[in-house]
Design a protein around this motif. Structure first.
Motif, PDB file in Angstrom:
ATOM      1  N   LYS A  80      -0.296  -1.651 -10.926  1.00 12.77           N
ATOM      2  CA  LYS A  80      -1.184  -1.375  -9.631  1.00 12.77           C
ATOM      3  C   LYS A  80      -2.286  -2.378  -9.479  1.00 12.77           C
ATOM      4  O   LYS A  80      -2.808  -2.933 -10.616  1.00 12.77           O
ATOM      5  CB  LYS A  80      -1.785  -0.024  -9.512  1.00 12.77           C
ATOM      6  N   GLU A 134       0.749  -1.065   0.130  1.00 15.97           N
ATOM      7  CA  GLU A 134      -0.121   0.074  -0.020  1.00 15.97           C
ATOM      8  C   GLU A 134       0.833   1.136  -0.218  1.00 15.97           C
ATOM      9  O   GLU A 134       0.659   2.273  -0.520  1.00 15.97           O
ATOM     10  CB  GLU A 134      -0.864   0.043   1.344  1.00 15.97           C
ATOM     11  N   TYR A 135       1.915   1.192   0.749  1.00 20.64           N
ATOM     12  CA  TYR A 135       2.645   2.453   0.787  1.00 20.64           C
ATOM     13  C   TYR A 135       3.939   2.358  -0.225  1.00 20.64           C
ATOM     14  O   TYR A 135       4.796   3.365  -0.321  1.00 20.64           O
ATOM     15  CB  TYR A 135       3.426   2.506   2.234  1.00 20.64           C
ATOM     16  N   ALA A 136       3.911   1.370  -1.007  1.00 21.79           N
ATOM     17  CA  ALA A 136       5.146   1.470  -2.136  1.00 21.79           C
ATOM     18  C   ALA A 136       4.742   2.123  -3.369  1.00 21.79           C
ATOM     19  O   ALA A 136       3.781   2.237  -3.748  1.00 21.79           O
ATOM     20  CB  ALA A 136       5.413  -0.140  -2.639  1.00 21.79           C
ATOM     21  N   ASP A 137       5.922   2.631  -3.993  1.00 21.26           N
ATOM     22  CA  ASP A 137       5.599   3.055  -5.320  1.00 21.26           C
ATOM     23  C   ASP A 137       5.375   2.236  -6.418  1.00 21.26           C
ATOM     24  O   ASP A 137       6.548   2.128  -7.125  1.00 21.26           O
ATOM     25  CB  ASP A 137       6.580   4.622  -5.489  1.00 21.26           C
ATOM     26  N   VAL A 138       4.032   1.935  -6.725  1.00 18.92           N
ATOM     27  CA  VAL A 138       4.236   0.643  -7.582  1.00 18.92           C
ATOM     28  C   VAL A 138       3.860   1.571  -9.068  1.00 18.92           C
ATOM     29  O   VAL A 138       2.925   2.360  -9.028  1.00 18.92           O
ATOM     30  CB  VAL A 138       2.739  -0.229  -7.362  1.00 18.92           C
ATOM     31  N   PRO A 139       4.551   1.122  -9.843  1.00 25.25           N
ATOM     32  CA  PRO A 139       4.190   1.578 -11.334  1.00 25.25           C
ATOM     33  C   PRO A 139       3.003   1.728 -11.577  1.00 25.25           C
ATOM     34  O   PRO A 139       2.336   0.544 -11.285  1.00 25.25           O
ATOM     35  CB  PRO A 139       5.191   1.201 -12.237  1.00 25.25           C
ATOM     36  N   LYS A 140       2.302   2.734 -12.153  1.00 27.64           N
ATOM     37  CA  LYS A 140       0.805   2.784 -12.589  1.00 27.64           C
ATOM     38  C   LYS A 140       0.373   1.374 -13.357  1.00 27.64           C
ATOM     39  O   LYS A 140      -0.911   0.703 -12.797  1.00 27.64           O
ATOM     40  CB  LYS A 140       0.354   3.833 -13.431  1.00 27.64           C
TER      41      LYS A 140
END
Lengths: 277, 193
Positions: free
Chosen positions: B168, B159-165
């Motif tokens: 997601k 949830e807090y990770a910067d997942v590439p769009k």
């Protein structure tokens, strides 16, 4: 061969009965005592699961009401009647919710609409509106595919000549059509039947000159209504608006209606005394 | 004794249902966004699996084998599973209303969880005896719980990770599941039952 079928059938029947008995026994043992008032409240609620109260379903509303999480007059479609019944049932005082109705701010039906393109896609307003703003010359007007008609849980909307007509008696003011309309043409206005319902049937912020080119019934912001009845009408951003908070001073509305050059001020309903008890 | 332990450990780690056989993926993806809910889901599945095993074994050994009706196996398995799920549902509704609402549709869907049917079919296929069946059922359930709880833990952090769009939501979840399966391949060298 026949015996195998017989044995198989008997086996299945036996197993089925066995497990049915177990389940019957445990369903008695684990029976849940639901609050009986939930059922009673459900019987009072309209039961359309419209979601206007803020929770997902009428059942959830009943439970939340018992847990004091929603106001007793929270059921918007039910209005005063349901709130009264609920307060009688639960012994809680209730403030009566204001009755609201949906009002359509566009008067251009299929006969007068001007098109700037031909649209052949999915026949919903939201789809048509997404393609370069729809096929209508007026980017504010009603597209007429009836998204509002589709979502109305109370059968209060009829599409006549490509324009939604709202049955003000059936309309409960739940606001589903307001959300469904991609052009924000529909709004909720307070109306309890104690006076005629008047509105400006246009939503265009274009200048009067531009409106005249594309629509014979659009508001051209001539300000005649504002001059004749300044407490009821106000022109802002090239659009006249009916000033609902001033409903008490509701006398001077007939003249602007007559004098409006494009006839975009319309009377939607006469007085309905039976609504305002 | 060591034989029981072997079956138990093998069902949890080496032959983990979710990560080795890819069974029970629906709840594994569906209910794995919260550790508590997934733990409860795992426990419900474990309960059903553990109880299914002895019932299935008894029915297979004393009814189906005796009357020469092996073709009824699937149907009887489903009856057993469906009944037990009903039982679990009543139980949870009675004792934990919150959990009942959290699990929602996934609770009755345990009926169609292929991991449970598979465990029932498996213990017949492998000729386990009564005790072994129960241990196998329990171990499989624990294995499922382990997988789904680890997954939920990772997803809570995600949830807090910067997942590439483009990755997601479901995409990153499936990627994580794949990586977890790879990690569990490390157990493949262990002796298993």
């Amino acid at each position: 061969m026949n015996t195998i079928i017989l044995v198989a059938v008997l086996t299945m029947a036996g197993l089925g009965t066995f497990f049915a008995l177990i389940l019957a026994f445990f369903s008695k043992k684990f029976a849940v005592q639901d609050d009986p008032r939930v059922e009673e409240i459900l019987a009072i609620l309209p039961g359309v699961n419209c979601g206007a109260c803020g929770v997902a379903s009428c059942h959830l509303f009943a439970e939340s009401l018992l847990a004091n999480k929603v106001p007793i007059n929270g059921c918007i479609p039910g209005g005063a009647e349901v709130a009264e019944k609920l307060s009688a049932l639960l012994g809680v005082e209730s403030e009566m919710p204001e009755k609201k109705v949906a009002v359509v701010h566009c008067g251009a039906d299929a006969n007068v609409r001007k098109l700037r393109a031909r649209y052949q896609g999915v026949e919903t307003c939201s789809a048509a509106n997404m393609i370069a703003g729809g096929e209508l010359a007026c980017i504010y007007g009603c597209l007429g595919y009836g998204d509002c008609f589709d979502v109305c849980p109370f059968d209060a909307i009829r599409m006549i000549d490509g324009l939604p007509r709202i049955d003000l008696i059936k309309c409960t003011g739940c606001g589903k059509c307001v959300i469904a309309c991609p052009r924000d043409i529909i709004s909720l206005e307070p109306w309890d039947g104690s006076h005629p319902l008047v509105t400006v049937a246009c939503n265009s912020l274009d200048k009067g000159k531009d409106v005249r080119k594309i629509c014979p019934v659009g508001c051209i912001a001539c300000k005649i209504c504002e001059k004749l009845s300044p407490e009821l009408f106000k022109v802002e951003n090239n659009l006249a608006r009916f000033n609902t908070p001033n409903l008490k001073e509701y006398d001077n509305w007939e003249k602007p209606l007559e004098k409006c050059p494009t006839n975009c001020i319309v009377k939607l309903s006469d007085k309905v005394p039976s609504l305002s008890k | 004794m060591s034989e029981f332990l072997l079956i138990f450990i093998s069902a949890i780690l080496v032959n983990n249902f979710v990560l080795k056989y890819f069974l029970g993926i629906c709840p594994f993806i569906g209910v794995s966004d919260e550790v508590t809910a997934s733990l409860n889901m795992g426990m419900a599945v474990t309960f059903v699996m553990t109880l299914t095993a002895p019932f299935v074994w008894l029915i297979n050994t004393y009814i189906l084998a005796r009357f020469n009706l092996p073709f009824l196996e699937y149907v009887t398995d489903i009856i057993v599973i469906a009944s037990l799920v009903q039982l679990v549902e009543m139980f949870i509704k009675k004792y934990s209303r919150g959990l009942y609402n959290t699990l929602g549709i996934y609770l009755p869907l345990i009926t169609t969880n292929c991991a449970i049917l598979f465990s029932a079919l498996f213990l017949v296929l492998r000729n386990y005896n009564f005790i072994q069946s129960i241990i196998f059922g329990f171990g499989s359930g624990i294995g499922f719980t382990l997988a789904i709880v680890i997954m939920a833990g990772i997803r809570e952090e995600l949830e807090y990770a910067d997942v590439p769009k483009p990755f997601k939501g479901a995409a990153i979840t499936l990627l994580v599941a794949g990586l977890m399966a790879l990690a569990f391949m490390g157990f493949a060298g262990m002796p298993s039952a």
